[in-house]
Design an enzyme around this catalytic site. Sequence first.
Site, mmCIF file in Angstrom:
data_model
loop_
_atom_site.group_PDB
_atom_site.id
_atom_site.type_symbol
_atom_site.label_atom_id
_atom_site.label_comp_id
_atom_site.label_asym_id
_atom_site.label_seq_id
_atom_site.Cartn_x
_atom_site.Cartn_y
_atom_site.Cartn_z
ATOM 1 N N ARG A 1 0.860 -1.215 -0.439
ATOM 2 C CA ARG A 1 0.407 0.096 -0.187
ATOM 3 C C ARG A 1 0.525 1.122 0.023
ATOM 4 N NH1 ARG A 1 -3.618 -3.475 -0.671
ATOM 5 N NH2 ARG A 1 -5.474 -3.490 -0.172
ATOM 6 N N SER B 1 -10.714 0.033 2.839
ATOM 7 C CA SER B 1 -10.065 -0.552 3.822
ATOM 8 C C SER B 1 -9.840 1.045 4.079
ATOM 9 C CB SER B 1 -9.038 -1.446 3.881
ATOM 10 O OG SER B 1 -8.747 -1.850 3.048
ATOM 11 N N GLU C 1 -4.913 3.579 6.648
ATOM 12 C CA GLU C 1 -4.363 3.441 5.394
ATOM 13 C C GLU C 1 -4.869 4.786 4.370
ATOM 14 O OE1 GLU C 1 -5.933 1.804 1.829
ATOM 15 O OE2 GLU C 1 -5.692 -0.014 2.512
HETATM 16 N N1 EPU Z 1 -11.870 -10.537 9.339
HETATM 17 C C1 EPU Z 1 -12.614 -10.725 10.763
HETATM 18 N N2 EPU Z 1 -13.306 -9.512 10.879
HETATM 19 C C2 EPU Z 1 -13.660 -8.705 9.468
HETATM 20 C C3 EPU Z 1 -13.123 -8.638 8.702
HETATM 21 C C4 EPU Z 1 -11.844 -9.537 8.600
HETATM 22 O O1 EPU Z 1 -12.284 -11.672 11.799
HETATM 23 O O2 EPU Z 1 -14.430 -7.843 10.128
HETATM 24 C C5 EPU Z 1 -10.979 -11.540 9.186
HETATM 25 C C6 EPU Z 1 -11.241 -12.499 8.141
HETATM 26 O O3 EPU Z 1 -11.552 -13.623 8.640
HETATM 27 C C7 EPU Z 1 -9.831 -13.345 7.680
HETATM 28 C C8 EPU Z 1 -8.536 -11.762 7.476
HETATM 29 O O4 EPU Z 1 -9.280 -11.029 8.994
HETATM 30 O O5 EPU Z 1 -9.078 -13.972 7.818
HETATM 31 C C9 EPU Z 1 -8.573 -10.724 6.172
HETATM 32 O O6 EPU Z 1 -9.528 -10.710 6.017
HETATM 33 P P1 EPU Z 1 -9.521 -10.092 4.142
HETATM 34 O O7 EPU Z 1 -9.425 -11.026 3.697
HETATM 35 O O8 EPU Z 1 -11.493 -9.423 4.471
HETATM 36 O O9 EPU Z 1 -9.028 -8.955 3.779
HETATM 37 P P2 EPU Z 1 -8.004 -7.572 4.433
HETATM 38 O O10 EPU Z 1 -6.694 -7.877 4.409
HETATM 39 O O11 EPU Z 1 -9.410 -7.167 6.527
HETATM 40 C C10 EPU Z 1 -7.499 -7.164 2.828
HETATM 41 C C11 EPU Z 1 -6.812 -5.564 1.615
HETATM 42 C C12 EPU Z 1 -8.536 -5.306 1.459
HETATM 43 C C13 EPU Z 1 -8.597 -6.741 0.091
HETATM 44 C C14 EPU Z 1 -9.050 -7.759 0.677
HETATM 45 C C15 EPU Z 1 -8.958 -8.973 -0.153
HETATM 46 C C16 EPU Z 1 -5.628 -3.834 3.526
HETATM 47 C C17 EPU Z 1 -5.926 -2.808 3.981
HETATM 48 N N3 EPU Z 1 -7.388 -4.357 3.020
HETATM 49 O O12 EPU Z 1 -8.267 -7.015 3.808
HETATM 50 O O13 EPU Z 1 -8.129 -4.322 0.596
HETATM 51 O O14 EPU Z 1 -9.976 -6.267 -0.714
HETATM 52 O O15 EPU Z 1 -7.284 -7.224 1.495
HETATM 53 O O16 EPU Z 1 -7.145 -8.578 -0.626
HETATM 54 O O17 EPU Z 1 -4.786 -4.697 2.834
HETATM 55 C C18 EPU Z 1 -8.893 -1.164 -0.028
HETATM 56 O O18 EPU Z 1 -8.259 -1.592 -0.441
HETATM 57 O O19 EPU Z 1 -9.476 -0.690 0.524
HETATM 58 C C19 EPU Z 1 -9.195 -3.348 0.360
HETATM 59 C C20 EPU Z 1 -10.865 -3.792 0.555
#
Ligand code: EPU
Length: 348
Positions: free
Chosen positions: A176, A248, A344
């Site tokens: 990022r 995010s 972010e």
């Molecule tokens: N999780 C929870 N509760 C929540 C959200 C997430 O327990 O409310 C857990 C999920 O179960 C999973 C883990 O956290 O085990 C990761 O969640 P997720 O796969 O949804 O991805 P993220 O790490 O929360 C990142 C990016 C997103 C991108 C997703 C999918 C960042 C800051 N965010 O989110 O990017 O869509 O991975 O690749 O790295 C964005 O940048 O605007 C964005 C949406």
Amino acid sequence: MEKNFSLRELNTFGFDVKARFFQEVKSLEDISDLLQNPDFISCRDATVSRINDNTSRILILSGGSNILFSSEFFDGFVVHPNIKGIETLEETGETVKIRCYSGEVWKDFVDYTVSRNLYGLENLADIPGKTGAAPVQNIGAYGAEVKDTIYQVHTIDLTNGQTKVFSNEECQFSYRNSIFKKHKSIMIYAVDFVLKKHGELKLDYGNIRNYLVNNNITNPTLQDVATTVKTIRAEKLPEVGVVGSVGSFFQNAIVTTDKYLEIKELYPDVPSYPVDINSVKIPSGWLIDRAGWKGHRENHVGVWDKQALVLVHYGGGKPQEILDLMKEIQDSVKDKFGVWIKPEVNII
Ligand code: EPU
């Protein structure tokens, strides 16, 4: 040029922020004209010594899908790059080089590359915003980052009018992040991508593979992956233009291995991704969720009930409400886990 211009349609949070000056640029000639504009020059001169901090009086605002204005008036000059066009530069047996100008809507560009059967951007389907902003924070999703497809980035520095083409390496991409986050006067006007004619699909992140299996897709195509990503996103993230958000709001947390083990001792189900031998990435969405914030609403703002990493503006609110909520969440996650989560979003 417009004065006292509402940026409500140009920030996906949907706050009614006004800019003292506003100019859309649709061509390189428009940029030359802008550099002669007396109001632009005065904002530029007021800014030059501090262009790289958040007090700059010049703001390059693309799709506004990763920005939060901290007040309702931006006392400066907003430049909105909106140059259109997509050109195929070079084609070999294995790859295609494509130039995409900054004003093209990112998700339409991804759909176009998928429709041409070109590999590389399919996991980045449906990310809001425009192409010119994609390199700035090295957009990423579902196991892919845009840096892996960028060949070079065409820029012009609005403080001195100098053009420069940044190679992939010169962009200094990381999670990022890129050099363009630091040098806020550099406007990206086109991005050159190298995409593959025969690629490998990335199915290992999150529930992409599960989704394909559940839908009896045993031999997925490029289109299947893009469609899967779109479906998963639509289930988790608020629809842009309907509910105000910037995707995010926070970055995922990078903690020391010791800190991670301490958290894991108390919460054995904590998700994590290795970073290096000393540090581990923990999803901030999980931390916020476990701190009890998911679905929380306070007046006009809240935490999205399907993804706790996303703060939302339900309309009629003020940026300060999001900033207050951000602080409350940061303090609460710090109290519970001893981890400070960083935004972010670009806060102006
Ligand atoms: N999780 C929870 N509760 C929540 C959200 C997430 O327990 O409310 C857990 C999920 O179960 C999973 C883990 O956290 O085990 C990761 O969640 P997720 O796969 O949804 O991805 P993220 O790490 O929360 C990142 C990016 C997103 C991108 C997703 C999918 C960042 C800051 N965010 O989110 O990017 O869509 O991975 O690749 O790295 C964005 O940048 O605007 C964005 C949406």
